[in-house]
Design a protein around this motif. Sequence first.
Motif, short mmCIF file in Angstrom:
data_model
loop_
_atom_site.label_atom_id
_atom_site.label_comp_id
_atom_site.label_asym_id
_atom_site.label_seq_id
_atom_site.Cartn_x
_atom_site.Cartn_y
_atom_site.Cartn_z
N LEU A 1 -58.74 -71.28 79.64
CA LEU A 1 -58.39 -72.21 78.57
C LEU A 1 -57.08 -72.93 78.86
CD1 LEU A 1 -59.30 -70.10 75.40
CD2 LEU A 1 -60.64 -71.92 76.48
N ILE A 2 -56.07 -72.20 79.31
CA ILE A 2 -54.77 -72.83 79.56
C ILE A 2 -54.86 -73.79 80.74
CG2 ILE A 2 -52.33 -72.42 80.01
CD1 ILE A 2 -52.69 -69.65 78.73
N ALA A 3 -55.62 -73.42 81.76
CA ALA A 3 -55.81 -74.33 82.89
C ALA A 3 -56.52 -75.60 82.44
CB ALA A 3 -56.62 -73.63 83.98
N ALA A 4 -57.54 -75.46 81.62
CA ALA A 4 -58.26 -76.64 81.12
C ALA A 4 -57.35 -77.54 80.30
CB ALA A 4 -59.47 -76.20 80.30
N ALA A 5 -56.51 -76.94 79.45
CA ALA A 5 -55.59 -77.73 78.64
C ALA A 5 -54.61 -78.51 79.52
CB ALA A 5 -54.84 -76.82 77.67
#
Length: 490
Positions: A57-61
């Motif tokens: 999730l953090i990578a995608a954000a």
Amino acid sequence: MSTSPPPLPTPEHLTRAARDDLAALGFPAPAWLPALTGPGPADVAEVAIVGAGQSGLIAAAALKWDGLTDIRIFDGAAPGAEGPWTTFARMQTLRSPKTQVGSEFNVPNLSVRRWYESRHGAQAWADLPAIPRTEWKAYLDWYAAVFDLPVRHGSEVLDVAPEGALVALTVRREGRIERHLARTVVLATGLDGAGAWRVPTFVSDALPRDRYDHSNGPIDFERLRGARIGILGHGASAFDNAITALRTGAASVDLCFRRPRLPRINPHRALENAALMTHYSDLADETRWRIARFFRRQDQPPPLRTFETALAQPGLRLRPATPWLGLRERDGAIEVDTPAGPLVFDHLILATGMAVDLAARPELATLHDKVALWGERFRPAPEEADERLASLPYLDRHFAFLPRTADDAWVARVFAFNVSSIVSHGPHSTSISGHRHALPRLVRGVERRLLLDAEGGLLPFLADYAVPELHVADDFEARLSGCAAPQVQA
């Protein structure tokens, strides 16, 4: 005259405030990656992320913030069940200090602190010793909603393989096999991303499957009411499962481990500084190898709160210096051989961690034997050899796999932001406390790969760029040329 602090936002207000902050900081950046030429460019993702846990999730954000517009996240779990938090994780709170969180990109309204305070109040956060596990999962769900991250649930990635200049993902979803193309792939597959949770063979060869469980898997604790349980292992998972079993009604738990005493010092805390976590991959191979071996030998203790909670449970017995030498079923029970004599149990829980085996991962079916390993790139002194560490992939400074041969250069389009990186990038790179420092390296690597792929189209892209900044009438130059020259005064 003293003034009271401003009221905290409600959860709904915090969502709006977080999105307002993102907009004020230019989120998302303008798209910059030229469209693919050829048939079906809309069917090719810029980035495919395998895993919708915290790292995915953090990578995608972060990638979305930087102007990538087609990011697809695949996760085999149902909505709300991503990651370990509501499945096999049984700790009460996170081990990471509550202030060492890197998901918020220095935006306070994205922080877990502000999220927690909006629900429970500022004093509740101040009194909180550590973030509760289920609260962390709820925060991650909120975080994904704020960024509008597109998670494709129930999607099990079965393979990652080359497809010309692209990467093809074979995905099983709702009983159907799908095929997705991507320019780059990020494996955010967590603590078992380099292998599988495995029970020692001396257990699995001697007992039927219903007599044992692995600590990092589903366990029907209700079925174990009144049972005598033996747990092998001394880490946090062993203690978490002991607590759960006893609170659910197990008659007793014997927690056995090989060491003569539990570790007292947590060496992981020594590496939690910005310089090491940001630049770890720049350290010499010898240094990174020796640090990895140090952690293998030293290990870390269970969290203090977990340890104290376990000791407070009636029926718990700690058994140091008690390795299991063999076992068998006898008279309906399980008899375990130890140096101090036999122990008798009704059920076993193996807190024995992960076996490193890239071939055991379904998504690595094609890739596992095409990537460089530490054992191939670095030769330690004989006394420093370690077969487990040698079996891990030798990653580049941006978490990308490196090919064994030039024919498999495609593997550099796949990034291992998971436990596979522990020698190349250190033990904290994919942990909560490491995201702030390590994740930018991943993002830069993915974007670098995409830019280099698009290099040949940069000049045509510039030539076709036709967004005017100076707005004048079409005949402005003609009218200007007919004007009298300006008079210059002496």
